[in-house]
Design a protein around this motif. Structure first.
Motif, PDB file in Angstrom:
ATOM      1  N   GLU A  12       0.814  -1.219   0.000  1.00  0.00           N
ATOM      2  CA  GLU A  12       0.000   0.000   0.000  1.00  0.00           C
ATOM      3  C   GLU A  12       0.849   1.271   0.000  1.00  0.00           C
ATOM      4  O   GLU A  12       0.331   2.366   0.193  1.00  0.00           O
ATOM      5  CB  GLU A  12      -0.921   0.015   1.221  1.00  0.00           C
ATOM      6  CG  GLU A  12      -1.954  -1.099   1.198  1.00  0.00           C
ATOM      7  CD  GLU A  12      -2.885  -1.033   2.390  1.00  0.00           C
ATOM      8  OE1 GLU A  12      -2.755  -0.089   3.197  1.00  0.00           O
ATOM      9  OE2 GLU A  12      -3.732  -1.918   2.500  1.00  0.00           O
ATOM     10  N   SER A  13       2.140   1.172  -0.207  1.00  0.00           N
ATOM     11  CA  SER A  13       2.991   2.361  -0.147  1.00  0.00           C
ATOM     12  C   SER A  13       2.665   3.336  -1.269  1.00  0.00           C
ATOM     13  O   SER A  13       2.701   4.543  -1.077  1.00  0.00           O
ATOM     14  CB  SER A  13       4.466   1.959  -0.200  1.00  0.00           C
ATOM     15  OG  SER A  13       4.746   1.285  -1.408  1.00  0.00           O
ATOM     16  N   ALA A  15      -0.296   3.726  -2.659  1.00  0.00           N
ATOM     17  CA  ALA A  15      -1.589   4.320  -2.336  1.00  0.00           C
ATOM     18  C   ALA A  15      -1.426   5.452  -1.327  1.00  0.00           C
ATOM     19  O   ALA A  15      -2.105   6.477  -1.420  1.00  0.00           O
ATOM     20  CB  ALA A  15      -2.530   3.250  -1.790  1.00  0.00           C
ATOM     21  N   THR A  16      -0.529   5.292  -0.394  1.00  0.00           N
ATOM     22  CA  THR A  16      -0.293   6.339   0.599  1.00  0.00           C
ATOM     23  C   THR A  16       0.257   7.592  -0.071  1.00  0.00           C
ATOM     24  O   THR A  16      -0.167   8.714   0.246  1.00  0.00           O
ATOM     25  CB  THR A  16       0.690   5.836   1.673  1.00  0.00           C
ATOM     26  OG1 THR A  16       0.154   4.669   2.268  1.00  0.00           O
ATOM     27  CG2 THR A  16       0.904   6.879   2.737  1.00  0.00           C
ATOM     28  N   ILE A  18      -0.221   8.529  -3.143  1.00  0.00           N
ATOM     29  CA  ILE A  18      -1.312   9.130  -3.913  1.00  0.00           C
ATOM     30  C   ILE A  18      -2.255   9.887  -2.986  1.00  0.00           C
ATOM     31  O   ILE A  18      -2.707  10.990  -3.308  1.00  0.00           O
ATOM     32  CB  ILE A  18      -2.070   8.048  -4.707  1.00  0.00           C
ATOM     33  CG1 ILE A  18      -1.171   7.507  -5.810  1.00  0.00           C
ATOM     34  CG2 ILE A  18      -3.363   8.584  -5.283  1.00  0.00           C
ATOM     35  CD1 ILE A  18      -1.720   6.296  -6.524  1.00  0.00           C
ATOM     36  N   GLU A  19      -2.546   9.327  -1.828  1.00  0.00           N
ATOM     37  CA  GLU A  19      -3.422  10.013  -0.872  1.00  0.00           C
ATOM     38  C   GLU A  19      -2.808  11.334  -0.416  1.00  0.00           C
ATOM     39  O   GLU A  19      -3.502  12.347  -0.329  1.00  0.00           O
ATOM     40  CB  GLU A  19      -3.684   9.109   0.334  1.00  0.00           C
ATOM     41  CG  GLU A  19      -4.570   7.923   0.009  1.00  0.00           C
ATOM     42  CD  GLU A  19      -4.603   6.893   1.115  1.00  0.00           C
ATOM     43  OE1 GLU A  19      -3.867   7.061   2.120  1.00  0.00           O
ATOM     44  OE2 GLU A  19      -5.357   5.924   0.978  1.00  0.00           O
ATOM     45  N   TYR A  20      -1.517  11.327  -0.115  1.00  0.00           N
ATOM     46  CA  TYR A  20      -0.848  12.565   0.286  1.00  0.00           C
ATOM     47  C   TYR A  20      -0.873  13.585  -0.856  1.00  0.00           C
ATOM     48  O   TYR A  20      -1.041  14.777  -0.625  1.00  0.00           O
ATOM     49  CB  TYR A  20       0.588  12.309   0.730  1.00  0.00           C
ATOM     50  CG  TYR A  20       0.702  11.714   2.110  1.00  0.00           C
ATOM     51  CD1 TYR A  20      -0.039  12.225   3.172  1.00  0.00           C
ATOM     52  CD2 TYR A  20       1.557  10.655   2.355  1.00  0.00           C
ATOM     53  CE1 TYR A  20       0.062  11.698   4.437  1.00  0.00           C
ATOM     54  CE2 TYR A  20       1.663  10.108   3.623  1.00  0.00           C
ATOM     55  CZ  TYR A  20       0.919  10.633   4.659  1.00  0.00           C
ATOM     56  OH  TYR A  20       1.019  10.109   5.908  1.00  0.00           O
ATOM     57  N   LEU A  22      -3.190  13.831  -3.181  1.00  0.00           N
ATOM     58  CA  LEU A  22      -4.557  14.357  -3.277  1.00  0.00           C
ATOM     59  C   LEU A  22      -4.850  15.361  -2.169  1.00  0.00           C
ATOM     60  O   LEU A  22      -5.502  16.384  -2.399  1.00  0.00           O
ATOM     61  CB  LEU A  22      -5.570  13.208  -3.224  1.00  0.00           C
ATOM     62  CG  LEU A  22      -5.602  12.308  -4.448  1.00  0.00           C
ATOM     63  CD1 LEU A  22      -6.522  11.111  -4.202  1.00  0.00           C
ATOM     64  CD2 LEU A  22      -6.059  13.075  -5.672  1.00  0.00           C
ATOM     65  N   ILE A  23      -4.367  15.084  -0.973  1.00  0.00           N
ATOM     66  CA  ILE A  23      -4.564  16.021   0.138  1.00  0.00           C
ATOM     67  C   ILE A  23      -3.842  17.337  -0.148  1.00  0.00           C
ATOM     68  O   ILE A  23      -4.401  18.422   0.067  1.00  0.00           O
ATOM     69  CB  ILE A  23      -4.073  15.402   1.464  1.00  0.00           C
ATOM     70  CG1 ILE A  23      -5.004  14.256   1.878  1.00  0.00           C
ATOM     71  CG2 ILE A  23      -3.994  16.446   2.568  1.00  0.00           C
ATOM     72  CD1 ILE A  23      -4.480  13.420   3.021  1.00  0.00           C
TER      73      ILE A  23
END
Length: 55
Positions: A12-13, A15-16, A18-20, A22-23
């Motif tokens: 999941e690295s 995905a993390t 990508i989430e950062y 997007l934030i």
């Protein structure tokens, strides 16, 4: 082969990251909107002051 696929699914690295991203993008959009609004209001306020000083 199944073991490699199972590790890929559990990783999941990415995905993390990508989430950062997007934030950070959301924060940037909100900041730009806020600065635009403040800038417009500040311009109007200075114009009012300049008009009153010219009278």
């Amino acid at each position: 082969m199944t073991n490699v696929f199972a590790r890929f699914v559990k990783d999941e690295s990415g995905a993390t990251a990508i989430e950062y991203g997007l934030i950070a993008a959301l924060i940037a959009v909100v900041a730009i909107g806020a600065m635009t609004t403040v800038g417009t209001n500040l311009t109007a306020k200075f114009q009012t002051i300049a008009d009153n000083l010219g009278k």
